[in-house]
Design an enzyme around this catalytic site. Sequence first.
Site, PDB file in Angstrom:
ATOM      1  N   ASP A 138      -6.962   1.320   0.953  1.00 46.39           N
ATOM      2  CA  ASP A 138      -5.342   0.212   1.120  1.00 46.39           C
ATOM      3  C   ASP A 138      -4.937  -0.295  -0.205  1.00 46.39           C
ATOM      4  OD1 ASP A 138      -5.262   2.929   3.056  1.00 46.39           O
ATOM      5  OD2 ASP A 138      -5.803   0.991   4.896  1.00 46.39           O
TER       6      ASP A 138
ATOM      7  N   GLU B 230      -4.930   0.957  -3.111  1.00 44.37           N
ATOM      8  CA  GLU B 230      -3.122   0.863  -3.767  1.00 44.37           C
ATOM      9  C   GLU B 230      -2.319  -0.510  -3.279  1.00 44.37           C
ATOM     10  OE1 GLU B 230      -3.225   5.637  -2.366  1.00 44.37           O
ATOM     11  OE2 GLU B 230      -2.793   4.161  -0.623  1.00 44.37           O
TER      12      GLU B 230
ATOM     13  N   GLU C  61       0.707  -1.071   0.313  1.00 45.71           N
ATOM     14  CA  GLU C  61      -0.253   0.142   1.002  1.00 45.71           C
ATOM     15  C   GLU C  61       0.602   0.645   0.228  1.00 45.71           C
ATOM     16  OE1 GLU C  61      -1.428   3.548   1.273  1.00 45.71           O
ATOM     17  OE2 GLU C  61      -0.937   2.152   2.562  1.00 45.71           O
TER      18      GLU C  61
ATOM     19  N   ASP D 246       0.339   3.666  -3.284  1.00 45.59           N
ATOM     20  CA  ASP D 246       0.437   5.284  -3.204  1.00 45.59           C
ATOM     21  C   ASP D 246       1.064   6.149  -3.386  1.00 45.59           C
ATOM     22  OD1 ASP D 246      -1.080   7.881  -1.623  1.00 45.59           O
ATOM     23  OD2 ASP D 246       1.432   8.026  -0.501  1.00 45.59           O
TER      24      ASP D 246
END
Length: 253
Positions: free
Chosen positions: A144, A147, A71, A75
């Site tokens: 989450d 990502e 994650e 991101d």
Amino acid sequence: MAVRDPLVAAPHGHSLTLPPASLPIEAILGHQFARPALLREALTHRSAAPRAGVRHPAAQKHGAGSNERLEFVGDRVLGLLMAEWLAERFPDEQEGALGRRLGYLVSQPVLAAVAGAIGLDDALAVSPGEARAGVRKRATVLADALEAALGAVYLDGGLPPARAFVRRAWDAAMTAQAEPPKDAKTALQEWAQTRGPGLPVYTMSGRSGPPHAPEFTVTVTADGASGTGTAASKRAAEQAAAADLLGRVRAQE
């Protein structure tokens, strides 16, 4: 179709419901993994990750863990690819307008909506207790996981498949933006000012999760209405709460 190796045992000795076989998920992501362990990790909620000291052949072979590290990677990849796409799509806009578009497209509500639309919630491995609690439907968990999946695609295949996935999965959100959006807190404040002199009031109503991955819950009230948001930071939770309240009041108008 090949069947995946079993995931590691869940905490407290419970078994886990496995994510679907890799082929459907790979089709959704548009990438065939050379390292399937990355995909498995991306689809593992921290409640389903092996605990320290657990000895299990699958854990030793695949290094399975929660999706938090992926994650983190996803991101950053998402921010880069969105900035690239926005610069291409809106060549005459300046930083301020592009920044507002970017903030909207990578916001938790949008990420959760994209994850739900592609069925990522059904593929997420969680502990039995969290499954009963409905954790797969929580916006922060969905965001989450999305990502993390993007991070896995990037680490396995590089930017080209990651870019293709982003532009396919976010196409509706991108094309819906006729004008640069306002962030949710600004939009809520403007809405509240049309109702009277009072401004929105934000209150932190909860905090959960381990120290390295906290989750904050914020409640906002304005003109007798309220909204709630949960995110990994107070600022993001406030934005999520404002977006929730705006969604509620606009549905009633």
